[in-house]
Design a protein around this motif. Structure first.
Motif, PDB file in Angstrom:
ATOM      1  N   ALA A 153       5.312   3.807   4.341  1.00 48.47           N
ATOM      2  CA  ALA A 153       6.093   3.460   5.440  1.00 48.47           C
ATOM      3  C   ALA A 153       7.541   3.177   4.880  1.00 48.47           C
ATOM      4  O   ALA A 153       7.756   3.254   3.975  1.00 48.47           O
ATOM      5  N   SER A 178       7.136 -11.339   4.772  1.00 49.86           N
ATOM      6  CA  SER A 178       7.288 -12.631   5.437  1.00 49.86           C
ATOM      7  C   SER A 178       6.058 -13.379   4.545  1.00 49.86           C
ATOM      8  O   SER A 178       5.290 -12.579   3.800  1.00 49.86           O
ATOM      9  N   THR A 231       0.753  -1.223   0.101  1.00 45.67           N
ATOM     10  CA  THR A 231       0.121  -0.147   0.042  1.00 45.67           C
ATOM     11  C   THR A 231       0.812   1.106  -0.034  1.00 45.67           C
ATOM     12  O   THR A 231       0.362   2.282   0.095  1.00 45.67           O
ATOM     13  N   THR A 232       2.162   1.066  -0.170  1.00 43.28           N
ATOM     14  CA  THR A 232       2.844   2.098  -0.065  1.00 43.28           C
ATOM     15  C   THR A 232       3.271   2.800  -1.429  1.00 43.28           C
ATOM     16  O   THR A 232       3.913   2.345  -2.137  1.00 43.28           O
ATOM     17  N   ARG A 254       8.172 -12.185  11.366  1.00 47.41           N
ATOM     18  CA  ARG A 254       8.871 -11.007  10.849  1.00 47.41           C
ATOM     19  C   ARG A 254       9.006  -9.792  11.993  1.00 47.41           C
ATOM     20  O   ARG A 254       8.440  -9.818  12.866  1.00 47.41           O
ATOM     21  N   ALA A 255       9.869  -8.816  11.630  1.00 50.17           N
ATOM     22  CA  ALA A 255      10.149  -7.598  12.529  1.00 50.17           C
ATOM     23  C   ALA A 255       8.889  -7.049  12.757  1.00 50.17           C
ATOM     24  O   ALA A 255       8.084  -6.798  12.087  1.00 50.17           O
ATOM     25  N   LYS A 311       6.509  -4.233  12.528  1.00 48.13           N
ATOM     26  CA  LYS A 311       6.132  -2.783  11.945  1.00 48.13           C
ATOM     27  C   LYS A 311       4.664  -2.535  12.105  1.00 48.13           C
ATOM     28  O   LYS A 311       3.798  -3.338  12.627  1.00 48.13           O
ATOM     29  N   PRO A 312       4.496  -1.409  11.676  1.00 41.78           N
ATOM     30  CA  PRO A 312       2.901  -0.852  11.843  1.00 41.78           C
ATOM     31  C   PRO A 312       2.072  -1.793  10.576  1.00 41.78           C
ATOM     32  O   PRO A 312       2.299  -1.421   9.458  1.00 41.78           O
ATOM     33  N   VAL A 313       1.497  -2.988  11.183  1.00 38.51           N
ATOM     34  CA  VAL A 313       0.775  -3.700   9.955  1.00 38.51           C
ATOM     35  C   VAL A 313      -0.453  -3.318   9.867  1.00 38.51           C
ATOM     36  O   VAL A 313      -1.209  -2.575  10.568  1.00 38.51           O
ATOM     37  N   ARG A 314      -1.026  -3.454   8.693  1.00 35.75           N
ATOM     38  CA  ARG A 314      -2.315  -2.922   8.330  1.00 35.75           C
ATOM     39  C   ARG A 314      -3.047  -4.454   7.891  1.00 35.75           C
ATOM     40  O   ARG A 314      -2.561  -4.902   6.809  1.00 35.75           O
ATOM     41  N   GLU A 315      -4.071  -4.611   8.335  1.00 34.69           N
ATOM     42  CA  GLU A 315      -4.852  -5.630   8.095  1.00 34.69           C
ATOM     43  C   GLU A 315      -5.810  -5.293   6.883  1.00 34.69           C
ATOM     44  O   GLU A 315      -5.879  -4.084   6.610  1.00 34.69           O
ATOM     45  N   PRO A 316      -6.240  -6.501   6.223  1.00 35.17           N
ATOM     46  CA  PRO A 316      -6.788  -6.308   4.898  1.00 35.17           C
ATOM     47  C   PRO A 316      -8.266  -5.269   5.361  1.00 35.17           C
ATOM     48  O   PRO A 316      -8.740  -5.424   6.307  1.00 35.17           O
ATOM     49  N   ARG A 328       3.377 -14.362   6.024  1.00 33.60           N
ATOM     50  CA  ARG A 328       2.187 -13.914   6.409  1.00 33.60           C
ATOM     51  C   ARG A 328       1.677 -12.754   5.431  1.00 33.60           C
ATOM     52  O   ARG A 328       0.527 -12.327   4.773  1.00 33.60           O
ATOM     53  N   SER A 384      -4.020   2.472   3.806  1.00 36.04           N
ATOM     54  CA  SER A 384      -2.705   2.265   3.767  1.00 36.04           C
ATOM     55  C   SER A 384      -2.004   3.664   3.813  1.00 36.04           C
ATOM     56  O   SER A 384      -2.655   4.628   3.793  1.00 36.04           O
ATOM     57  N   ALA A 385      -0.741   3.692   4.159  1.00 33.26           N
ATOM     58  CA  ALA A 385       0.102   4.750   4.062  1.00 33.26           C
ATOM     59  C   ALA A 385       1.446   4.394   3.768  1.00 33.26           C
ATOM     60  O   ALA A 385       1.759   3.124   3.952  1.00 33.26           O
ATOM     61  N   GLU A 426      -7.849  -2.042   6.272  1.00 31.95           N
ATOM     62  CA  GLU A 426      -7.385  -0.866   6.759  1.00 31.95           C
ATOM     63  C   GLU A 426      -6.910   0.238   5.619  1.00 31.95           C
ATOM     64  O   GLU A 426      -6.413  -0.275   4.320  1.00 31.95           O
ATOM     65  N   PRO A 431      -4.957  -0.998  -2.908  1.00 34.55           N
ATOM     66  CA  PRO A 431      -5.652  -0.171  -2.028  1.00 34.55           C
ATOM     67  C   PRO A 431      -5.801  -0.385  -0.582  1.00 34.55           C
ATOM     68  O   PRO A 431      -5.778   0.260   0.257  1.00 34.55           O
ATOM     69  N   HIS A 432      -5.471  -1.989  -0.635  1.00 31.46           N
ATOM     70  CA  HIS A 432      -5.640  -2.561   0.679  1.00 31.46           C
ATOM     71  C   HIS A 432      -4.419  -3.443   0.970  1.00 31.46           C
ATOM     72  O   HIS A 432      -3.960  -4.026  -0.040  1.00 31.46           O
ATOM     73  N   GLY A 433      -3.996  -3.711   2.036  1.00 27.54           N
ATOM     74  CA  GLY A 433      -2.826  -4.723   2.275  1.00 27.54           C
ATOM     75  C   GLY A 433      -2.086  -4.245   3.314  1.00 27.54           C
ATOM     76  O   GLY A 433      -2.311  -3.817   4.447  1.00 27.54           O
ATOM     77  N   THR A 434      -0.715  -4.263   3.210  1.00 28.33           N
ATOM     78  CA  THR A 434       0.328  -4.274   4.211  1.00 28.33           C
ATOM     79  C   THR A 434       1.324  -3.076   3.382  1.00 28.33           C
ATOM     80  O   THR A 434       1.496  -3.199   2.419  1.00 28.33           O
ATOM     81  N   PRO A 435       2.037  -2.365   4.143  1.00 34.50           N
ATOM     82  CA  PRO A 435       2.996  -1.475   3.806  1.00 34.50           C
ATOM     83  C   PRO A 435       4.064  -1.895   3.184  1.00 34.50           C
ATOM     84  O   PRO A 435       4.737  -1.311   2.310  1.00 34.50           O
ATOM     85  N   ASN A 478      16.206 -12.861   7.739  1.00 31.28           N
ATOM     86  CA  ASN A 478      14.775 -14.091   7.848  1.00 31.28           C
ATOM     87  C   ASN A 478      14.391 -14.063   6.272  1.00 31.28           C
ATOM     88  O   ASN A 478      13.519 -14.657   6.371  1.00 31.28           O
TER      89      ASN A 478
END
Lengths: 252, 252, 252, 252, 252, 252
Positions: free
Chosen positions: D248, C46, C10-11, D233-234, D236-241, C48, D245-246, D243, C38-42, C119
């Motif tokens: 990072a 991993s 999402t970044t 994973r280390a 981090k500010p995680v964003r669930e589906p 996950r 985004s921004a 959320e 539009p959605h997800g992780t930054p 990792n």
């Protein structure tokens, strides 16, 4: 039985030493002769050299078969022309890498090859892979000596071989050592004894000796490379190197 | 970008057809030329042929590099001289088997090769093994046609290719088809369409096209075969084929 | 030709830098665009993260195909959604690990991957295994830098990459280097040059560049992932994420 | 011990049947519960389905761990989210393909999987490859029945399974049979008995039963997937589906 | 359920300690008994020992089956007689190497075995190869202690095990540790905890515990070694060791 | 040179026939003797038989070495005691499967073994796997004859062998044939000739002959199994079969 060693180079000066390395392992009824190539390169040290001398090896194999020899050895760890020659002649043809590596795989779990220079490593690895034995090749250890020193100082050469072999055993996990330098031909027993003095009990295999015995085995058993694996090509108007070319039936 | 196709035979009559097969997949800014060998064999159909023509391929590669080409293709599924040439020139060199097989492994799980005759099987298997892709090669299916018919009856050739490809998919589990006959160059889309009509949705890869694109990729990325894998040999007094030989420093 | 790069995060802030990395290797007639999720992780760091963003990648691929693009790149070494998307769209889809690893296997015997953190090692190993190239992966070498330093100090990053690459060659036997960090995109020529200054002649492959060229190859050849390997599922009442569920025909 | 079975679909109607398949092999002190996904697809039949449901599986695994279960099963031969969930939770997570295949490799030389439809073949092959057991997978044999018939006519389903199993043994060389269809859960003893009547003595492994026992083993031994293979994973500010985004810190 | 542990040596003094190691992982309803061999060797430390004790193991397995046990464990990492016994009895038979290695392959990517002495290395490697898991075996690390010290100084033994395990993880890339010495039976949790204190998060598997659970799994599922892999030999006039011999029908 | 053939059964009636099979390939200076076991089984047809006779083979090997023989053959394709004996004696020990399979791998790409009955298949496959040649084993083809017929009707036996060999070549892709039945010892040339009459040009390898030549090679080269792969066990109070046991130092 008559074994023809083909020296795949133009350097005739070491013919007798090479012939003796092969003859040393021969049965009393086996006769070993050697011939060098009329054209080619003075030594074989790269894929390019392999390609350049291979046609000469094939031609020499054809001539040797016409002369009535029973088996053919190609005296080079890089094995120029060996597999091509198998298509052409009906007598067994083998090189020192294949003979030594298969013997090594029979008597141990993993082997290392001593090579003259580090740039042999990828070529030795390719051969081990080709023979399905890549998983058994623990390492290729270069002697790290100049050519001249190799010839001029046999004692230092032997010491370097023993040192590299010890590293192969202790650091790389090798159980069997293959001295893959021509300059070490016939030295396997010395290396093995020197390692034993250091309490390293491994087997050391002399490639020329392994070749001679493999050929005697094949001739004795009437076993030659399988025609299914090495099919003859369909007859066609063949052009030897040097002939003029002409268009012909389209190949695949 | 200039790509030099080396036809590793002396048969100049199909030069233009071959050149077009390579040029068909080229970018608009890529120029494709072809050269045949002055000496060698009219076709390459065996390991012996591979050995006989390899020195000519190396020489042609050297000349092509001098002429300033950016990349070199060797137009033969048996890939004579490809790996040797990589030691000699700095531009990328590749053959159709390696290019097509790696592309096949990228887009599917298992591929089959259509070959002209059954005696190509062991050679194709060896190449797949060499490239680490033996586990992906589902089968080599020979067309089972004579050479003349291959040339004279393109429709029957195509029909045979489609029939063999269908068998490769349905009986051997192939997901990708590589038409490995020169006579099928450029026919990949036709074969793929004919298979689709039979509800067999697989990918068919044209080897010359795969070569052209692989070379464009390498040139574009500045990627050539690694010098660690393809080391230059140390300089030495080299003797080209035809030169007189003389004894020299002892090689390993 | 139009290539759609999917940034599977999402970044949006590094969209342009990424787009340029892919566009740099493109032919003049290829147009490269990028879209983020539009959605997800930054970021994707991993298994996950891979799982969380994969549905978004599939959706983005579907939209890109509707928009008429010719090929799709997924901009992440961990390749989220790549294989799933291949079932859904008819245009080629590829990620940087597969593209770079297959190219590496074509030009050398063994490759190492530079990763940001230790990792990543098991994930990179899994990908190499998946692509049948585990035997070619010599090592995964982590840069051992924090993320911020990676961004803030490009010079230190490059120095670390060169140091790790040298270790991969000299200690792990790598012949080819793949810089597998986004932060090193486009730096392959610099790393290769720096290694050459240290007399280490290896090939360094830029993953985004390898992707762009692989996609151009596939589009040019009309080659997409095989439907036999990536079958479409039979039509059924599908429920997108977020829909309410209901019982249905029993799956296997 | 409490085992949580995650049904990775939204189809709640077969929850109890599935739960019983897992509970059947459980020790007396083991309690088996099942939960379906609130969102996702009604069945999992493709890589796309695997990707779509995986985030839900991860979320369900996290919730199950919060609820205090000791182990987690994912009830699907395609194993959606299994490896991702291992990063997230500390309790063991396993799916039926891995459990059944490793057990098969322990008791025989080669196994075959019975699948509902032919399009499962590449996915089953990929899983076997992933688990290092591709060389043990003799074949994937589809039942060749429609879904409805599978449900409505258990007798015909069983007959088809026995027929395919017999072919796997006699034609493909399988020594062990894995019925890989949900509709065959719990039928392993019947299939084994029916084969014995035909003088075919092989072992038939029920995947849900294999999962339950594997989980009991892991919990009993205190063995969970290795954190080296499945690193966290280390933070981090995680964003669930779902959320927003921004941008990072830049990931690799 | 009744599990018979066969101690394949004549040394009865450690029977109870061994029995407890197996019983520790058993379900509450499982009863574990142990029997040693009446004849054989006091310990099993080589291939010769394996051969010498195997007939006794077969005989003990036959007797155990007559006594009505449900499953048989052979208490030795070198697994004497395990595969032979599978031909003879219908209950499951397994040894600690196979049970621990398959479990290790399920929970991690690569495992290392801690062995008492360096001369176990080739035997452990052979077993891993036999079970198709050679590619997962990262190393065999000998404890490097004398036998007496192993028995007399449990604390030093544990410290050595932890030190070797740490080397296996950090230097050899192991993700899972298998303590393969009898003297370390039951110590897996201690080793795992000690490693965690050093920030090394790996899984440590106790082989006797893995055996007990594997046997419970097999009995519970009604799964025994496949008769296709372990065929009964055709009935013939058999001669037990000690009987007089006589000529009979010619074997193959 | 003196070669001791160990007949690992108690059946003395075929001693002379077996001795001749080994002697046929021997050099003129090699003397071949045979000894059977005083105790054991009349034939070796299963893993259980292998285990039962192995101690006797070891004992016979020890005695043969004391008698001063130079090399030892174990006359059985299932190779009972071969690897154990290598730990005990310093002279080379080899069996017919290893000798024939390595020779087959040298002269062709894939081999098939003719076995007396179908239940040999898993044992032959295990041996090929053990020797790293499983990928070269194309098939095990049972003759499908009863034992008595094998002895009483040599003509029918030969015909069956030729028929199975032809199937192995044409259906399984074998390039080399290994007749793995004792009843076919010495028949390799006849089988090869009969195949040639059917235009099937393959190599047929006689296992006893391969053993004799392998042993001559090893003795001639001074090469025995590597002590690193076959370490001697540390001296300890050893108890031969039949001795009373007593507790002793704890083994690993």
């Amino acid at each position: 039985m008559r074994i023809q060693v083909i020296n795949p180079t133009t350097t005739t000066s070491w013919e007798e030493a090479s012939r003796l390395a092969y003859a040393a392992a021969a049965s009393s009824t086996t006769e070993v002769s050697i011939r060098s190539l009329p054209h080619g390169t003075p030594s074989v040290e790269s894929r390019r050299d392999v390609a350049v001398v291979a046609p000469g090896v094939i031609q020499a194999a054809r001539e040797a078969e016409s002369d009535g020899v029973d088996a053919i050895a190609v005296d080079c760890m890089l094995e120029p022309g060996v597999h091509s020659a198998r298509e052409i002649v009906d007598v067994p043809v083998i090189g020192p890498a294949q003979a030594a590596m298969h013997l090594a795989a029979t008597v141990g779990h993993g082997f290392s090859v001593l090579a003259m220079a580090d740039n042999r490593r990828p070529l030795i690895e390719e051969l081990a892979h080709r023979y399905g034995l890549r998983g058994r090749l623990r390492s290729v250890r270069p002697l790290g000596m100049g050519v001249l020193q190799l010839d001029d100082d046999p004692e230092a050469t032997l010491a370097a071989a023993v040192a590299r072999a010890a590293e192969a055993v202790l650091q790389d996990g090798a159980d069997v050592i293959i001295p893959g330098c021509t300059g070490l031909a016939g030295k396997a027993p010395l290396i093995q004894a020197a390692l034993r003095e250091r309490d390293i009990e491994v087997t050391v295999i002399d490639p020329p000796a392994a070749v001679t015995r493999a050929l005697e085995t094949m001739v004795s058993l009437g076993v030659a490379p399988s025609r299914r694996s090495y099919p003859r090509r369909a007859p066609k108007p063949v052009r030897e190197p040097g002939e003029l070319s002409a268009s012909a039936g389209r190949p695949a």
